[in-house]
Design an enzyme around this catalytic site. Structure first.
Site, PDB file in Angstrom:
ATOM      1  N   ARG A 104      -0.564 -16.205 -16.505  1.00  0.00           N
ATOM      2  CA  ARG A 104       0.400 -15.670 -17.480  1.00  0.00           C
ATOM      3  C   ARG A 104       1.662 -15.301 -16.726  1.00  0.00           C
ATOM      4  O   ARG A 104       1.609 -14.602 -15.714  1.00  0.00           O
ATOM      5  CB  ARG A 104      -0.125 -14.424 -18.179  1.00  0.00           C
ATOM      6  CG  ARG A 104       1.030 -13.611 -18.799  1.00  0.00           C
ATOM      7  CD  ARG A 104       0.645 -12.508 -19.689  1.00  0.00           C
ATOM      8  NE  ARG A 104       0.052 -13.018 -20.906  1.00  0.00           N
ATOM      9  CZ  ARG A 104      -0.063 -12.296 -22.025  1.00  0.00           C
ATOM     10  NH1 ARG A 104       0.390 -11.059 -22.081  1.00  0.00           N
ATOM     11  NH2 ARG A 104      -0.623 -12.816 -23.093  1.00  0.00           N
ATOM     12  N   HIS A 131       2.237 -20.265 -25.819  1.00  0.00           N
ATOM     13  CA  HIS A 131       1.080 -19.353 -25.751  1.00  0.00           C
ATOM     14  C   HIS A 131      -0.095 -20.024 -26.492  1.00  0.00           C
ATOM     15  O   HIS A 131      -0.520 -19.576 -27.553  1.00  0.00           O
ATOM     16  CB  HIS A 131       1.455 -18.013 -26.400  1.00  0.00           C
ATOM     17  CG  HIS A 131       0.489 -16.909 -26.133  1.00  0.00           C
ATOM     18  ND1 HIS A 131      -0.522 -16.989 -25.201  1.00  0.00           N
ATOM     19  CD2 HIS A 131       0.379 -15.666 -26.680  1.00  0.00           C
ATOM     20  CE1 HIS A 131      -1.202 -15.855 -25.195  1.00  0.00           C
ATOM     21  NE2 HIS A 131      -0.685 -15.034 -26.080  1.00  0.00           N
ATOM     22  N   GLN A 134      -3.447 -18.373 -27.851  1.00  0.00           N
ATOM     23  CA  GLN A 134      -3.240 -17.528 -29.032  1.00  0.00           C
ATOM     24  C   GLN A 134      -3.389 -18.350 -30.313  1.00  0.00           C
ATOM     25  O   GLN A 134      -3.959 -17.896 -31.303  1.00  0.00           O
ATOM     26  CB  GLN A 134      -1.850 -16.883 -28.964  1.00  0.00           C
ATOM     27  CG  GLN A 134      -1.514 -16.014 -30.159  1.00  0.00           C
ATOM     28  CD  GLN A 134      -2.312 -14.721 -30.222  1.00  0.00           C
ATOM     29  OE1 GLN A 134      -2.382 -14.000 -29.251  1.00  0.00           O
ATOM     30  NE2 GLN A 134      -2.919 -14.438 -31.355  1.00  0.00           N
ATOM     31  N   ASP A 227       5.782 -11.714 -35.123  1.00  0.00           N
ATOM     32  CA  ASP A 227       5.664 -11.370 -33.701  1.00  0.00           C
ATOM     33  C   ASP A 227       6.803 -10.386 -33.401  1.00  0.00           C
ATOM     34  O   ASP A 227       7.714 -10.207 -34.225  1.00  0.00           O
ATOM     35  CB  ASP A 227       5.800 -12.669 -32.873  1.00  0.00           C
ATOM     36  CG  ASP A 227       5.605 -12.477 -31.376  1.00  0.00           C
ATOM     37  OD1 ASP A 227       5.148 -11.385 -30.964  1.00  0.00           O
ATOM     38  OD2 ASP A 227       5.912 -13.412 -30.609  1.00  0.00           O
ATOM     39  N   CYS A 268       0.181 -11.721 -33.389  1.00  0.00           N
ATOM     40  CA  CYS A 268      -0.509 -11.928 -32.109  1.00  0.00           C
ATOM     41  C   CYS A 268      -0.782 -10.608 -31.400  1.00  0.00           C
ATOM     42  O   CYS A 268      -1.702 -10.514 -30.602  1.00  0.00           O
ATOM     43  CB  CYS A 268       0.298 -12.870 -31.227  1.00  0.00           C
ATOM     44  SG  CYS A 268       2.027 -12.427 -31.091  1.00  0.00           S
ATOM     45  N   ARG A 313      -9.421 -13.987 -29.882  1.00  0.00           N
ATOM     46  CA  ARG A 313      -8.886 -14.434 -28.584  1.00  0.00           C
ATOM     47  C   ARG A 313     -10.033 -14.680 -27.617  1.00  0.00           C
ATOM     48  O   ARG A 313     -10.031 -15.631 -26.840  1.00  0.00           O
ATOM     49  CB  ARG A 313      -7.944 -13.379 -27.980  1.00  0.00           C
ATOM     50  CG  ARG A 313      -6.687 -13.066 -28.765  1.00  0.00           C
ATOM     51  CD  ARG A 313      -5.764 -14.244 -28.899  1.00  0.00           C
ATOM     52  NE  ARG A 313      -5.500 -14.890 -27.625  1.00  0.00           N
ATOM     53  CZ  ARG A 313      -4.711 -14.384 -26.661  1.00  0.00           C
ATOM     54  NH1 ARG A 313      -4.075 -13.257 -26.831  1.00  0.00           N
ATOM     55  NH2 ARG A 313      -4.528 -15.044 -25.521  1.00  0.00           N
TER      56      ARG A 313
END
Ligand code: CP
Ligand code: NVA
Length: 325
Positions: A104, A131, A134, A227, A268, A313
């Site tokens: 990440r 991402h 996700q 988001d 998310c 996740r």
């Protein structure tokens, strides 16, 4: 999929993505039933984090342990990467010791470089551009709560150029979603990612809409997704984003505009839905807002599936590791 890296959903066919989702549903079922699935007993994976994380880090850690895999967390100040050692050399060293590497961080080119040189699977745990893990969790959650993915009407509201918008564009195009981005013109996606998504959609039957018109985007929506207004590394841009995105806050009026009493709310996370965070409090003091991208009311409402999404996740990341290790 054994041995393959997972950097963006562009690299996978719809049937491969289907397999990842089916595997995640099955592993979730097994976990709930207390059935062990130590499919990769004895392997070890490195978890590299240049940016902070709650969900992604914990999902990789728990998923690895469930698979019989030992995870090693390496934070930004723990290793030589960047300051004293190149991406290429780091990848070659880690690849000699670990069976897989999660990364990440900021630049997408870093995760690409790791994948090029590590000789073991590399998984993208979020970059400035994408991402993808996700999206698997989001799609799994939509399947659970909307009942279908193909043809589901999904609206992303907010910064239409961020890593989530980019990844939802690609994922939706691959999986035949009726995907709409609702954003001010200044934050509409442009260029290669949008063109790629449109080209994929032409083959799969997905629909892609980009608009600043609330009515057009929200009509009949099955799910609304938002988001943060400024992503990690962009915290200095809150003033500008608040000015642009205030009319795009997910609130009760926006849910009502869908005319769907069962509309689902996804995020998310983490989310600024109240002032119980340092940044949330600062924004309140500076701009008088007690929430940003979503109201506390919607966040806590029966429409909200954000904590199922967060749990998913773990199941989806486990599926990616199970299939690629
Ligand atoms: N959604 C997500 O990636 O959360 P974290 O930043 O906590 O990992
Ligand atoms: N767009 C957000 C996603 C966080 C999971 C960020 O990059 O900060």
């Amino acid at each position: 999929m054994r041995g393959r890296s997972f950097l963006t959903l562009k690299d996978f066919t719809p049937s491969e993505i289907r397999l990842m989702l089916d595997t995640a549903h099955e592993l979730k079922r097994q976990k709930k039933n207390g059935q062990a699935h130590r499919l990769h007993e004895g392997k070890q994976v490195a978890l590299l984090f240049e940016k902070t994380s709650t969900r992604t880090r914990c999902a990789f850690t728990v998923a690895a342990n469930d698979l019989g895999v030992a995870p090693e967390f390496l934070g930004k100040d723990d290793i030589q990467l960047g300051k004293k050692e190149s991406v290429e050399d780091t990848a070659k060293v880690l690849g000699r010791m670990f069976d897989g590497i999660e990364f990440r961080g900021f630049k997408h080119s870093t995760v690409e470089g790791l994948a090029e040189f590590a000789n073991v699977p590399v998984w993208n745990g979020l970059t400035d551009t994408f991402h993808p893990t996700q999206i698997l969790a989001d799609f799994m959650t939509i399947e659970e709560h909307v009942g279908k993915l193909k043809g589901a009407k999904l609206v992303f509201v907010g910064d239409g150029r961020n890593n989530m918008a980019n990844s939802l564009l690609i994922g939706s195009a691959k999986m035949g979603v009726d995907f709409r981005i609702l954003a001010p013109r200044e934050l509409h996606p442009v260029g290669e990612i949008l063109e790629t998504a449109r080209a994929i959609a032409a083959e799969t039957g997905a629909k892609i809409m980009v608009t600043d018109n609330h009515g057009e985007a929200l009509a009949g929506a099955d799910a609304i997704y938002t988001d943060v207004w400024a992503s990690m590394g962009e915290e200095d841009q809150f003033a500008e984003r608040i000015a642009l995105l205030k009319p795009y806050q997910v609130n009760r009026a926006m849910l009502e505009q869908t005319r769907n009493l069962n509309v689902k709310f996804l995020h998310c996370l983490p989310s600024f839905h109240d002032t119980n965070t340092t940044i949330g409090q600062q924004i309140h003091d500076q701009y008088g807002l007690d929430c940003m991208e979503v109201t506390d009311e919607v966040f806590r409402s029966k429409h909200s599936v954000v904590f199922d999404e967060a749990e998913n996740r773990m199941h989806t990341i486990k599926a990616v590791m199970a299939l690629t290790l």
